[in-house]
Design a protein around this motif. Structure first.
Motif, PDB file in Angstrom:
ATOM      1  N   VAL A  74      38.307  48.485  47.644  1.00 58.96           N
ATOM      2  CA  VAL A  74      37.342  47.626  46.694  1.00 58.96           C
ATOM      3  C   VAL A  74      37.804  46.138  46.525  1.00 58.96           C
ATOM      4  O   VAL A  74      38.871  45.523  46.443  1.00 58.96           O
ATOM      5  N   ALA A  82      35.941  43.139  44.406  1.00 58.73           N
ATOM      6  CA  ALA A  82      35.423  42.614  42.577  1.00 58.73           C
ATOM      7  C   ALA A  82      35.586  41.022  43.111  1.00 58.73           C
ATOM      8  O   ALA A  82      34.438  40.921  43.779  1.00 58.73           O
ATOM      9  N   GLY A  83      35.954  40.503  41.710  1.00 57.96           N
ATOM     10  CA  GLY A  83      35.824  38.909  41.788  1.00 57.96           C
ATOM     11  C   GLY A  83      36.575  38.834  42.767  1.00 57.96           C
ATOM     12  O   GLY A  83      36.567  37.532  43.229  1.00 57.96           O
ATOM     13  N   GLY A  84      37.776  39.236  43.423  1.00 56.04           N
ATOM     14  CA  GLY A  84      38.534  38.700  44.616  1.00 56.04           C
ATOM     15  C   GLY A  84      39.779  37.979  43.866  1.00 56.04           C
ATOM     16  O   GLY A  84      40.336  37.339  44.961  1.00 56.04           O
ATOM     17  N   GLN A  85      40.033  37.320  43.104  1.00 57.14           N
ATOM     18  CA  GLN A  85      40.420  37.099  42.181  1.00 57.14           C
ATOM     19  C   GLN A  85      42.005  37.325  42.364  1.00 57.14           C
ATOM     20  O   GLN A  85      42.887  36.252  42.983  1.00 57.14           O
ATOM     21  N   SER A  86      41.964  38.244  42.492  1.00 56.01           N
ATOM     22  CA  SER A  86      43.862  38.910  43.091  1.00 56.01           C
ATOM     23  C   SER A  86      43.745  39.467  45.030  1.00 56.01           C
ATOM     24  O   SER A  86      44.944  39.178  44.791  1.00 56.01           O
ATOM     25  N   LEU A  87      42.374  39.414  44.873  1.00 58.83           N
ATOM     26  CA  LEU A  87      42.648  40.607  46.129  1.00 58.83           C
ATOM     27  C   LEU A  87      42.764  40.024  47.316  1.00 58.83           C
ATOM     28  O   LEU A  87      43.399  39.804  48.018  1.00 58.83           O
ATOM     29  N   THR A 103      36.203  39.845  37.879  1.00 54.99           N
ATOM     30  CA  THR A 103      35.947  41.049  36.755  1.00 54.99           C
ATOM     31  C   THR A 103      37.071  41.343  35.585  1.00 54.99           C
ATOM     32  O   THR A 103      37.678  41.726  35.791  1.00 54.99           O
ATOM     33  N   ASP A 163      46.792  39.444  31.154  1.00 53.37           N
ATOM     34  CA  ASP A 163      46.081  39.147  29.912  1.00 53.37           C
ATOM     35  C   ASP A 163      45.122  40.407  29.498  1.00 53.37           C
ATOM     36  O   ASP A 163      45.855  40.656  28.045  1.00 53.37           O
ATOM     37  N   LEU A 171      36.668  52.712  39.227  1.00 56.64           N
ATOM     38  CA  LEU A 171      37.033  52.204  37.604  1.00 56.64           C
ATOM     39  C   LEU A 171      35.426  52.136  37.521  1.00 56.64           C
ATOM     40  O   LEU A 171      34.764  51.435  38.375  1.00 56.64           O
TER      41      LEU A 171
HETATM   42  C1  LIG Z   1      44.295  30.917  39.980  1.00 60.28           C
HETATM   43  C2  LIG Z   1      44.120  32.290  38.972  1.00 60.28           C
HETATM   44  C3  LIG Z   1      44.353  31.864  38.088  1.00 60.28           C
HETATM   45  C4  LIG Z   1      44.566  33.348  37.211  1.00 60.28           C
HETATM   46  N1  LIG Z   1      45.277  33.789  35.927  1.00 60.28           N
HETATM   47  C5  LIG Z   1      45.245  34.554  35.367  1.00 60.28           C
HETATM   48  C6  LIG Z   1      45.474  34.404  34.013  1.00 60.28           C
HETATM   49  O1  LIG Z   1      46.165  33.908  33.337  1.00 60.28           O
HETATM   50  N2  LIG Z   1      46.025  35.632  34.164  1.00 60.28           N
HETATM   51  C7  LIG Z   1      45.381  37.147  33.864  1.00 60.28           C
HETATM   52  O2  LIG Z   1      45.041  37.697  33.057  1.00 60.28           O
HETATM   53  N3  LIG Z   1      44.774  36.979  35.243  1.00 60.28           N
HETATM   54  C8  LIG Z   1      44.676  36.235  35.791  1.00 60.28           C
HETATM   55  N4  LIG Z   1      44.205  36.129  37.564  1.00 60.28           N
HETATM   56  C9  LIG Z   1      43.704  36.910  37.968  1.00 60.28           C
HETATM   57  C10 LIG Z   1      42.384  37.625  37.283  1.00 60.28           C
HETATM   58  O3  LIG Z   1      42.580  38.197  35.934  1.00 60.28           O
HETATM   59  C11 LIG Z   1      41.903  38.147  38.514  1.00 60.28           C
HETATM   60  O4  LIG Z   1      40.168  38.535  38.493  1.00 60.28           O
HETATM   61  C12 LIG Z   1      42.475  39.624  37.999  1.00 60.28           C
HETATM   62  O5  LIG Z   1      43.116  40.416  38.345  1.00 60.28           O
HETATM   63  C13 LIG Z   1      41.464  40.620  38.856  1.00 60.28           C
HETATM   64  O6  LIG Z   1      40.616  40.384  39.302  1.00 60.28           O
HETATM   65  P1  LIG Z   1      39.347  41.518  40.064  1.00 60.28           P
HETATM   66  O7  LIG Z   1      37.663  41.171  39.844  1.00 60.28           O
HETATM   67  O8  LIG Z   1      38.953  39.480  40.798  1.00 60.28           O
HETATM   68  O9  LIG Z   1      39.472  41.262  41.055  1.00 60.28           O
HETATM   69  P2  LIG Z   1      39.977  42.068  42.816  1.00 60.28           P
HETATM   70  O10 LIG Z   1      40.713  40.674  42.894  1.00 60.28           O
HETATM   71  O11 LIG Z   1      38.563  41.785  43.444  1.00 60.28           O
HETATM   72  O12 LIG Z   1      40.539  42.616  42.784  1.00 60.28           O
HETATM   73  C14 LIG Z   1      41.981  43.329  42.095  1.00 60.28           C
HETATM   74  C15 LIG Z   1      42.213  44.697  42.582  1.00 60.28           C
HETATM   75  O13 LIG Z   1      41.623  46.080  41.895  1.00 60.28           O
HETATM   76  C16 LIG Z   1      40.799  46.620  42.232  1.00 60.28           C
HETATM   77  N5  LIG Z   1      39.689  46.905  41.783  1.00 60.28           N
HETATM   78  C17 LIG Z   1      38.504  46.286  41.528  1.00 60.28           C
HETATM   79  N6  LIG Z   1      37.622  46.427  40.749  1.00 60.28           N
HETATM   80  C18 LIG Z   1      38.211  47.877  41.109  1.00 60.28           C
HETATM   81  C19 LIG Z   1      37.714  48.907  40.450  1.00 60.28           C
HETATM   82  N7  LIG Z   1      36.333  48.627  40.195  1.00 60.28           N
HETATM   83  N8  LIG Z   1      37.949  50.322  41.203  1.00 60.28           N
HETATM   84  C20 LIG Z   1      38.480  50.279  41.814  1.00 60.28           C
HETATM   85  N9  LIG Z   1      39.478  49.147  41.954  1.00 60.28           N
HETATM   86  C21 LIG Z   1      39.339  48.149  41.436  1.00 60.28           C
HETATM   87  C22 LIG Z   1      41.339  46.031  44.118  1.00 60.28           C
HETATM   88  O14 LIG Z   1      40.526  46.896  45.100  1.00 60.28           O
HETATM   89  C23 LIG Z   1      42.073  44.822  43.908  1.00 60.28           C
HETATM   90  O15 LIG Z   1      42.979  46.188  44.290  1.00 60.28           O
HETATM   91  C24 LIG Z   1      44.329  34.573  37.819  1.00 60.28           C
HETATM   92  C25 LIG Z   1      42.939  34.645  39.358  1.00 60.28           C
HETATM   93  C26 LIG Z   1      43.941  33.128  40.132  1.00 60.28           C
HETATM   94  C27 LIG Z   1      42.855  33.641  41.281  1.00 60.28           C
END
Ligand SMILES: Cc1cc2nc3c(=O)[nH]c(=O)nc-3n(C[C@H](O)[C@H](O)[C@H](O)COP(=O)(O)OP(=O)(O)OC[C@H]3O[C@@H](n4cnc5c(N)ncnc54)[C@H](O)[C@@H]3O)c2cc1C
Lengths: 754, 271
Positions: free
Chosen positions: B30, B32-37, B111, B124, B167
């Motif tokens: 999945v 979502a925002g892609g910031q970790s994936l 997200t 966090d 989720l």
């Molecule tokens: C430069 C940078 C700095 C950051 N700094 C911080 C920080 O200071 N503190 C912090 O906490 N985080 C930080 N992050 C991470 C950020 O919080 C991400 O947004 C978060 O970790 C992942 O959310 P996402 O929506 O981007 O998920 P994605 O990257 O799209 O997905 C993350 C994981 O969750 C799964 N997933 C996502 N949504 C669902 C769902 N609804 N149901 C089931 N599975 C799902 C995906 O399959 C994947 O495995 C940072 C990221 C970057 C790029």
């Protein structure tokens, strides 16, 4: 009204902020149509013998045109270019039998599209036989493990006396000594390295993201064994270099080699994680500082022992101790100075120039050392410096290491910095917080510096042409990559001729158009390239006066420049005049000239840093940086301040946070921007630059260099400030970067010791 | 920094997502925002065959007050959490913590749910929802289930959300007027926590002190027993097992946990 010394806004910015820059990767030149993409296969381990390279699997991947190794491209080991380096440390553009750092280039995959490259590269199977990693500088210096067995040593370069003077500190009441790390850092420009290459009429044409096209051409010719006439290097917009893009890297030459081998256009743009391991790193010195003197604060002798980390290959980094040596006596009148230096290879990314390149290391060593000396004798760091500063001089001053300083007034710089910071009030506030037992301690750090700019090459060309349409074209051998040369060079031409700024174009970085040029590094551009532009413009105006005299039937001595008309007229008769454009219409009006400086110049300054240290967590935060930087006469304060602010940020970051790290096996621990930290705008205060201008007599602009001053002055000031904040708790030294854990550990160690 | 090839599907409903997850099993991921994936894909640490984008599913992006709770859709962006007036009033800890996640660009893309499912012990929001006592609503082929926060974070980068599950929603109790604090210790602004401490009333949760975010049980017990903030905070490292990395070793992390816990408790008590 003269525009010299005024804040003329950058003529580059409208394009950069609207259509944007055209970096090498953005090039849409028809000669690159259908260009193939190159992906490097890089060593995943620090040191190993290559047993075999199997390319068949990779060749089967979609879009793969070729997978090439050193053998395929006929690449043989070559000795280092610099004659003072150990010549038996031979390297080739792609590894032949040994890899010596994680990121060492082993092979290239050539594909139709960029994204196909990585998939195929993962399937180039290289069989390695592990060899021991070599990370520790002292271990490297011991030659127990040899990186180049045929050399019989790990030492690339050494200078200084064979034996240290046993009497150097004779007669000293106090002698302090300290090992001080000047850690390895990454240049990490926003635009990483990139190149494109094609064959045109039998010649190799290369676009390279570089700070010096002519140097790049020389290096690539040498590596590829081709004649200068058969290579043209063109510089597109360059997104930062910081010294790591001087000339060309072997990787650029590989791009050219592949284009020649396949007879097709090829392009390469490195990824960020590739940049972090394969672009050269900066700094990387282990310095042992010894200072001896009297309890009244007079230093009698100074010794600096330099151990430079050259990384895995002999590149520019190995020679930087020569600059550190040259600048070791710094701003002080020490009677005796002794410097001994040695550069050793390790299984890490090769080192090269990085903003300051050898000079920040010299300043850092003595400025940290002086604080240790001050602490030992219980004297204020400002007072110790004042006691030992060279008096002001306007005639060249020759130092113990042979540098010839042009002009300097270091005591005034220090006084200005102390006054601007209200130093006594800072000390009072520091005392108040200590007495009140507050958690946020104040630290105050000083540095006084002198550096060398425009050291080499000493000459630069300029070619200025005034055209029949009223415009002007400037060719420069310098190579802007963010500094604002187009603005500065246009100011110089406009000032002398009256040609409006927006009618002046500045071109650089094409070796066909500008075969000779020094590029931009070592803060040389204005004092050499700018001086050349002024010289060319003045010669051109002189030429115009001669021609106008004939035309107007007047004595050339009676012809005066008339900037209102962008031309000349007969003195006293404004109507009897002719514009440069009219003159150019009759006969081309162009001058090509070379300016040669009588010597390098020596900018100087003094910085005061104020940090707050959380005594419970150890975290330091910069609160203020007051910086006096004297770079001679300032042409454009906006551009100069831009250089200063950027330099401060990099300098502060080295003191507080930046460090390239390796684990004991030589694996990089900081190969992405998630792990390698910079300071952002939210992490630094608004800097407080203070002006001071002592002109140099070496060029008509009175200009010295300013590009690197920020990193030279700021790093030791901030470093000293952090230690100063906790000095009363028994902390004597903490190595950079002064991370929270390091500060906390130092506090704990001091507590345990007391 | 170039991901391995994958196919991309933009899901048009929750059912669509679930059917794709069932169809592709562990080959699907999945987005979502892609910031970790995306960094994980680019570093080729994961090579899914199918990426199912849920970021445009408006049915998963909302903040709603429902009785004693606030319900937050899993695909709600960090920025929407920061800006939510309902959360600012009823659960002020969350907008504050969300405002410290990464930088502005990250907060506009990342997200709330993604950050929680990702299960990074240094993140966090997991510590914040743990301190708040949130409930997670998860949907899979077998239907919907609710998981309380302590059971949600199972191991290092591993949560209760199965490979074929999504989720949907996070429910947090409304706590207007209750003291709260979040102490995040970083190298620099916009960075990951070396250690962080969330406090809501007398509940304390720690980030980056173990393989998962965790409640500081010993601190809470000391507080319940009448200890002062400074005394209770001394127990903050009890039962933790933090990693040693280049920023901090185990000992230093333990020290930070104690200092930050004390500061968080003092701030929370003053609010
Ligand atoms: C430069 C940078 C700095 C950051 N700094 C911080 C920080 O200071 N503190 C912090 O906490 N985080 C930080 N992050 C991470 C950020 O919080 C991400 O947004 C978060 O970790 C992942 O959310 P996402 O929506 O981007 O998920 P994605 O990257 O799209 O997905 C993350 C994981 O969750 C799964 N997933 C996502 N949504 C669902 C769902 N609804 N149901 C089931 N599975 C799902 C995906 O399959 C994947 O495995 C940072 C990221 C970057 C790029």
């Amino acid at each position: 009204m003269s525009i010299m010394g005024t804040r003329v806004v950058r003529v580059e910015d409208p394009r950069l902020l609207t259509t944007g820059a055209v970096y090498t990767e953005d090039l849409r030149d028809p000669r690159l149509t259908g260009a193939l993409h190159l992906t490097f296969v890089r060593a995943p381990m620090a040191h190993a013998r290559i047993l075999s390279i199997q390319t068949a699997d990779a060749l089967a991947f979609p879009g793969v045109v070729a997978v090439l190794t050193a053998a395929d491209l006929g690449m043989e080991p070559m000795p280092p270019a610099m004659p003072m380096f150990t010549q038996t440390m031979t390297t080739s553009l792609l590894a032949t039998d040994t890899v010596r750092f994680v990121g060492d280039a082993v092979a290239v995959v050539v594909t139709e599209t960029a994204y196909q490259g990585q998939d195929a590269a993962d399937h180039v199977h290289v069989e390695y036989d592990h060899l021991p990693a070599l990370i520790d500088l002292r271990e490297a210096a011991s030659d127990a493990v040899l990186l180049y067995p045929q050399a019989g040593t790990n030492t690339v370069f050494a200078m200084g006396p064979a034996e240290l003077d046993p009497e150097l500190f004779a007669g000293c009441e106090v002698v302090v000594t300290q090992e001080i790390v000047n850690q390895r850092v990454a240049a990490a420009p926003l635009e990483g390295r990139a190149a494109a290459a094609t064959i045109e009429d039998g010649r190799l044409i290369m676009w390279v993201s570089t700070q010096a096209a002519q140097d790049a051409k020389g290096a690539i010719c040498r590596w590829l064994g081709i004649e200068p006439e058969t290579l043209r290097v063109i510089t597109p917009d360059v997104g930062g270099g910081f010294g790591a893009k001087i000339g060309a890297d072997p990787d650029h030459a590989v791009v050219g080699a592949v284009a020649r081998h396949l007879g097709r256009p090829v392009r390469w743009t490195e990824t960020r994680s590739e940049n972090m391991v394969a672009m050269t790193h900066g700094r990387g010195q282990l310095n042992t500082v010894t200072i001896g003197g009297k309890r009244d604060g007079t230093v009698l002798a100074y010794r600096l022992e330099i151990l430079q980390d050259a990384g895995a290959q002999p590149r520019i980094g190995a020679v930087l101790p020569a600059l550190t040596t040259l600048m070791a006596p710094a701003v002080y009148a020490f009677p005796k100075v002794e410097v001994k230096a040695r550069s050793v290879v390790t299984t890490t990314t090769p080192t090269a120039a990085y903003r300051g390149a050898g000079r920040p290391e010299a300043t850092h060593a003595i400025e940290r050392g002086l604080d240790l000396f001050a602490a030992e004798i219980g004297m204020d760091p400002g007072e110790v410096r004042r006691t030992n500063l060279l008096p002001a001089f306007t005639e060249p001053h020759t130092t113990a290491t042979g540098a010839v300083y042009d002009t300097g007034d270091y005591a005034v710089a220090l006084d200005k910095a102390l006054a601007a910071s209200d130093y006594p009030a800072l000390r009072a506030e520091q005392e108040r917080r200590r007495a009140a037992g507050e958690e946020k301690l104040l630290g105050i750090g000083l540095s006084v510096y002198v550096e060398i700019t425009g050291q080499a090459p000493a000459s630069e060309i300029a070619d200025v042409e005034l055209r029949p349409d009223g415009s002007a074209r400037v060719l420069t051998g310098t190579s802007p990559h963010g500094q604002g040369h187009a603005t500065a060079w246009a100011m110089l031409v406009s000032e002398e001729t009256g040609v409006p700024m927006d009618r002046i174009t500045v071109e650089h970085g094409d070796t066909d158009l500008i075969p000779v040029g020094g590029g931009t590094f070592g803060s040389r551009s204005l004092q050499q390239g700018g001086a050349a532009v002024r010289q060319a413009t003045r010669e051109l105006v002189e030429l115009a006066r001669q021609r106008a005299a004939d035309l107007l039937e007047a004595n050339p001595d009676d012809i005066v420049v008339d900037t209102a008309r962008a031309g000349v007229h007969v003195a006293g008769s404004p109507d009897a005049g002719v514009s440069f454009a009219e003159l150019a219409a009759k006969e081309p009006l162009q001058v090509h000239t070379t300016f040669t400086s009588p010597g390098p110049t020596f900018p100087f300054g003094a910085h005061v840093a104020v940090v707050e240290v959380d005594v419970r967590t150890g975290k330091a935060r910069l609160e203020r940086l007051i910086a006096v930087d004297d770079a001679g006469t300032i042409l454009n304060p906006l551009l100069a301040e831009g250089q200063r602010h950027g330099g401060y940020a990099q300098g502060v970051a080295q003191a507080l946070i930046e460090e390239v790290r390796y684990d004991p096996e030589g694996n990089p621990e900081t190969s992405t921007l998630a792990t390698y930290p910079f300071l952002g705008i939210t992490d630094v205060p608004s800097f407080e630059p203070v002006d001071m201008a002592t002109p140099t007599p070496y060029n008509t602009l009175g200009a010295k260099g300013v590009g690197e001053a920020g990193t030279i002055g700021a790093t030791p000031a901030v470093h000293n400030a952090v230690i100063d904040a906790v000095a009363h708790l028994g902390v004597r030294h903490i190595d950079m970067p002064t991370t929270p854990m390091r500060v906390w550990s130092a506090l704990r160690a001091a507590e345990a010791a007391s | 920094m170039i991901p391995a090839p994958f196919s991309y599907v933009r899901a048009d409903s929750v059912d669509h997502v679930l059917s794709l997850l069932v169809e592709h099993g562990d080959e699907a991921k999945v987005l979502a925002g892609g910031q970790s994936l995306l960094p994980i894909l680019k570093m080729r640490l994961a090579r899914p065959e199918v990426v199912v984008d849920i970021s445009r599913l408006s049915e998963l992006a909302y903040v709603r007050v429902e009785g004693d709770e606030v319900a937050i859709g899993a695909a709600t962006r960090h920025r929407e959490v920061v800006d939510s007036a309902d959360l600012q009033r009823d659960v002020p800890l969350l907008p504050y913590v969300a405002s410290l996640v990464g930088d502005r660009q990250v907060r506009h893309r990342g997200t709330f749910g993604g950050s929680l499912v990702h299960g990074d012990p240094a993140a966090d929001l997991p510590a914040a929802v743990l301190a708040l006592g949130a409930t997670f609503v998860i949907q899979g082929p077998a239907g919907r289930r609710e998981v309380p926060a302590p059971e949600f974070f199972q191991d290092y980068f591993q949560t209760a959300v199965g490979e074929d599950e999504l989720l949907l929603e996070i429910r947090v109790p409304r706590v207007p007027g209750v003291g709260w604090a979040y102490e995040k210790f970083t190298r620099r602004a916009n960075d990951w926590a070396i250690v962080a401490v969330a406090a809501v009333d007398n509940r304390v949760a720690l980030a980056n002190m173990s393989m998962t975010p965790m409640r500081a049980v010993a601190v809470e017990a000391a507080l319940a027993g009448g200890a002062s903030a400074a005394q209770a905070a001394q127990a903050a490292a009890e039962g933790t097992s933090p990693v040693t990395d280049m920023h901090a070793d185990e000992e230093y992390r333990g020290h930070l946990a104690r200092v930050l816990t004390e500061r968080a408790l003092v701030t929370a008590a003053g609010r």
